[in-house]
Design an enzyme around this catalytic site. Sequence first.
Site, PDB file in Angstrom:
ATOM      1  N   TYR A   1      93.536 126.685  79.463  1.00 33.60           N
ATOM      2  CA  TYR A   1      94.256 125.412  79.526  1.00 33.60           C
ATOM      3  C   TYR A   1      94.292 124.734  78.147  1.00 33.60           C
ATOM      4  O   TYR A   1      95.256 124.099  77.774  1.00 33.60           O
ATOM      5  CB  TYR A   1      93.607 124.510  80.583  1.00 33.60           C
ATOM      6  CG  TYR A   1      94.608 123.672  81.332  1.00 33.60           C
ATOM      7  CD1 TYR A   1      95.424 124.232  82.295  1.00 33.60           C
ATOM      8  CD2 TYR A   1      94.736 122.320  81.063  1.00 33.60           C
ATOM      9  CE1 TYR A   1      96.351 123.461  82.975  1.00 33.60           C
ATOM     10  CE2 TYR A   1      95.647 121.541  81.732  1.00 33.60           C
ATOM     11  CZ  TYR A   1      96.458 122.115  82.688  1.00 33.60           C
ATOM     12  OH  TYR A   1      97.362 121.345  83.347  1.00 33.60           O
TER      13      TYR A   1
ATOM     14  N   LYS B   1      95.568 116.114  78.592  1.00 35.68           N
ATOM     15  CA  LYS B   1      95.311 115.449  79.886  1.00 35.68           C
ATOM     16  C   LYS B   1      94.154 114.449  79.759  1.00 35.68           C
ATOM     17  O   LYS B   1      94.144 113.421  80.447  1.00 35.68           O
ATOM     18  CB  LYS B   1      95.000 116.485  80.977  1.00 35.68           C
ATOM     19  CG  LYS B   1      96.187 117.360  81.387  1.00 35.68           C
ATOM     20  CD  LYS B   1      97.332 116.563  81.986  1.00 35.68           C
ATOM     21  CE  LYS B   1      98.383 117.456  82.621  1.00 35.68           C
ATOM     22  NZ  LYS B   1      99.625 116.727  82.930  1.00 35.68           N
TER      23      LYS B   1
HETATM   24  P1  NAP Z   1     107.383 121.493  86.685  1.00 36.22           P
HETATM   25  O1  NAP Z   1     108.119 121.521  87.951  1.00 36.22           O
HETATM   26  O2  NAP Z   1     107.682 122.558  85.681  1.00 36.22           O
HETATM   27  O3  NAP Z   1     107.549 120.057  86.014  1.00 36.22           O
HETATM   28  C1  NAP Z   1     107.256 119.794  84.648  1.00 36.22           C
HETATM   29  C2  NAP Z   1     108.386 118.928  84.133  1.00 36.22           C
HETATM   30  O4  NAP Z   1     108.127 118.463  82.797  1.00 36.22           O
HETATM   31  C3  NAP Z   1     109.719 119.701  84.053  1.00 36.22           C
HETATM   32  O5  NAP Z   1     110.708 118.994  84.775  1.00 36.22           O
HETATM   33  C4  NAP Z   1     110.013 119.711  82.564  1.00 36.22           C
HETATM   34  O6  NAP Z   1     111.383 119.782  82.250  1.00 36.22           O
HETATM   35  C5  NAP Z   1     109.420 118.366  82.187  1.00 36.22           C
HETATM   36  N1  NAP Z   1     109.351 118.172  80.730  1.00 36.22           N
HETATM   37  C6  NAP Z   1     108.747 118.947  79.802  1.00 36.22           C
HETATM   38  N2  NAP Z   1     108.984 118.455  78.571  1.00 36.22           N
HETATM   39  C7  NAP Z   1     109.758 117.333  78.732  1.00 36.22           C
HETATM   40  C8  NAP Z   1     110.357 116.398  77.843  1.00 36.22           C
HETATM   41  N3  NAP Z   1     110.202 116.491  76.506  1.00 36.22           N
HETATM   42  N4  NAP Z   1     111.095 115.377  78.367  1.00 36.22           N
HETATM   43  C9  NAP Z   1     111.263 115.255  79.702  1.00 36.22           C
HETATM   44  N5  NAP Z   1     110.744 116.126  80.596  1.00 36.22           N
HETATM   45  C10 NAP Z   1     109.993 117.146  80.114  1.00 36.22           C
HETATM   46  O7  NAP Z   1     105.788 121.598  86.933  1.00 36.22           O
HETATM   47  P2  NAP Z   1     104.758 120.671  87.730  1.00 36.22           P
HETATM   48  O8  NAP Z   1     103.574 121.550  87.954  1.00 36.22           O
HETATM   49  O9  NAP Z   1     105.416 119.988  88.868  1.00 36.22           O
HETATM   50  O10 NAP Z   1     104.325 119.614  86.622  1.00 36.22           O
HETATM   51  C11 NAP Z   1     104.353 118.208  86.835  1.00 36.22           C
HETATM   52  C12 NAP Z   1     103.065 117.586  86.308  1.00 36.22           C
HETATM   53  O11 NAP Z   1     101.990 117.980  87.166  1.00 36.22           O
HETATM   54  C13 NAP Z   1     102.673 117.997  84.895  1.00 36.22           C
HETATM   55  O12 NAP Z   1     102.146 116.884  84.215  1.00 36.22           O
HETATM   56  C14 NAP Z   1     101.570 119.014  85.146  1.00 36.22           C
HETATM   57  O13 NAP Z   1     100.682 119.131  84.052  1.00 36.22           O
HETATM   58  C15 NAP Z   1     100.903 118.368  86.345  1.00 36.22           C
HETATM   59  N6  NAP Z   1      99.990 119.215  87.134  1.00 36.22           N
HETATM   60  C16 NAP Z   1     100.435 120.384  87.653  1.00 36.22           C
HETATM   61  C17 NAP Z   1      99.562 121.176  88.380  1.00 36.22           C
HETATM   62  C18 NAP Z   1     100.015 122.495  88.954  1.00 36.22           C
HETATM   63  O14 NAP Z   1      99.151 123.336  89.278  1.00 36.22           O
HETATM   64  N7  NAP Z   1     101.301 122.730  89.119  1.00 36.22           N
HETATM   65  C19 NAP Z   1      98.249 120.753  88.603  1.00 36.22           C
HETATM   66  C20 NAP Z   1      97.827 119.538  88.055  1.00 36.22           C
HETATM   67  C21 NAP Z   1      98.718 118.767  87.325  1.00 36.22           C
HETATM   68  P3  NAP Z   1     112.037 121.240  81.933  1.00 36.22           P
HETATM   69  O15 NAP Z   1     112.075 121.981  83.235  1.00 36.22           O
HETATM   70  O16 NAP Z   1     113.381 120.891  81.389  1.00 36.22           O
HETATM   71  O17 NAP Z   1     111.142 121.890  80.910  1.00 36.22           O
END
Ligand code: NAP
Length: 271
Positions: A156, A163
């Site tokens: 990570y 984070k």
């Molecule tokens: P996701 O569907 O890929 O969402 C991540 C989003 O971030 C995407 O829509 C991406 O857009 C956007 N993004 C990245 N750079 C950006 C920028 N410069 N401006 C605007 N948007 C931007 O994945 P997710 O897992 O749901 O992630 C959402 C949050 O949850 C993140 O903060 C992640 O760290 C957190 N999280 C996830 C998990 C897990 O296991 N999935 C666990 C804990 C926390 P693009 O698609 O255009 O790149």
Amino acid sequence: MYSIDLSGKVGLVMGVTNQRSLAWSIAQPLTRAGASLVYSYQGERLRPSLEKLTEGEAASLIACDVTDDAQLDDLFAAIEAEHGHLDFVVHALAYAPATTFARPFHHVTREDWRIAMDVSAYSLVAVTHRAARLMPQGGSIVTLSYLAAERVVPHYNMMGVAKAALEASVRYLAYDLGPSNVRVNAISAGPVRTVAARSISGFGDMFSEGGSQSMMKRNITAEEVGRAAFAVLIPEFGGGVTGETIYVDAGFNAIGMFIPPGYPDQRDEPG
Ligand code: NAP
């Protein structure tokens, strides 16, 4: 049965890429309760799939790359022009260069650090600063974090450091805005298969191991993250909660030892 009516309430949902996105699972209960939602997305590439996903909803879609102050200004100006105010923000986005997941942490470059911190942590500050201006009666902001903010989770790396900054920012923002009745919290979610998660090398193993080692011996679902975030966001349930990191990880964060195979599990013993 408690019924929540969010008609007349306005929410900004940032970070929907597809129906697996955690932002999408948080948007679902808000939409069902009648809130008007504005979805922001990083670039025009995503617009057609978002249009399809939100078909039939009275939602607005606005492009906003969070690394660009002018795009952030335009996003909030558009929300103000269309709705006049804002009640909720879902900040569910993060990014770190792929190399930072693939190589040991000490290889992180100054530019890797800048990019990861900018997108994944500073963006919450930039968004909250602008959102609070549209919340004269108060409001609520939720971001998404992960346990790697406070413990080492191999691979990570830089994202864990970002984070940590995000969670500290939640506390400072919540302090600043508490007197204005604007609450800021983080949901620390267990692993969920999304596009962002798949970019982390070793995520598959983390998913299966983390699930079996959690208190509940399973992984959480995106819907569970959505419902927990909903509860934190709306004042009827979460009105007294601010500055917190709330775990939705089936209890994984509170376990102090990885249970080796064959280790006696006292929970299996009768009565
Ligand atoms: P996701 O569907 O890929 O969402 C991540 C989003 O971030 C995407 O829509 C991406 O857009 C956007 N993004 C990245 N750079 C950006 C920028 N410069 N401006 C605007 N948007 C931007 O994945 P997710 O897992 O749901 O992630 C959402 C949050 O949850 C993140 O903060 C992640 O760290 C957190 N999280 C996830 C998990 C897990 O296991 N999935 C666990 C804990 C926390 P693009 O698609 O255009 O790149």
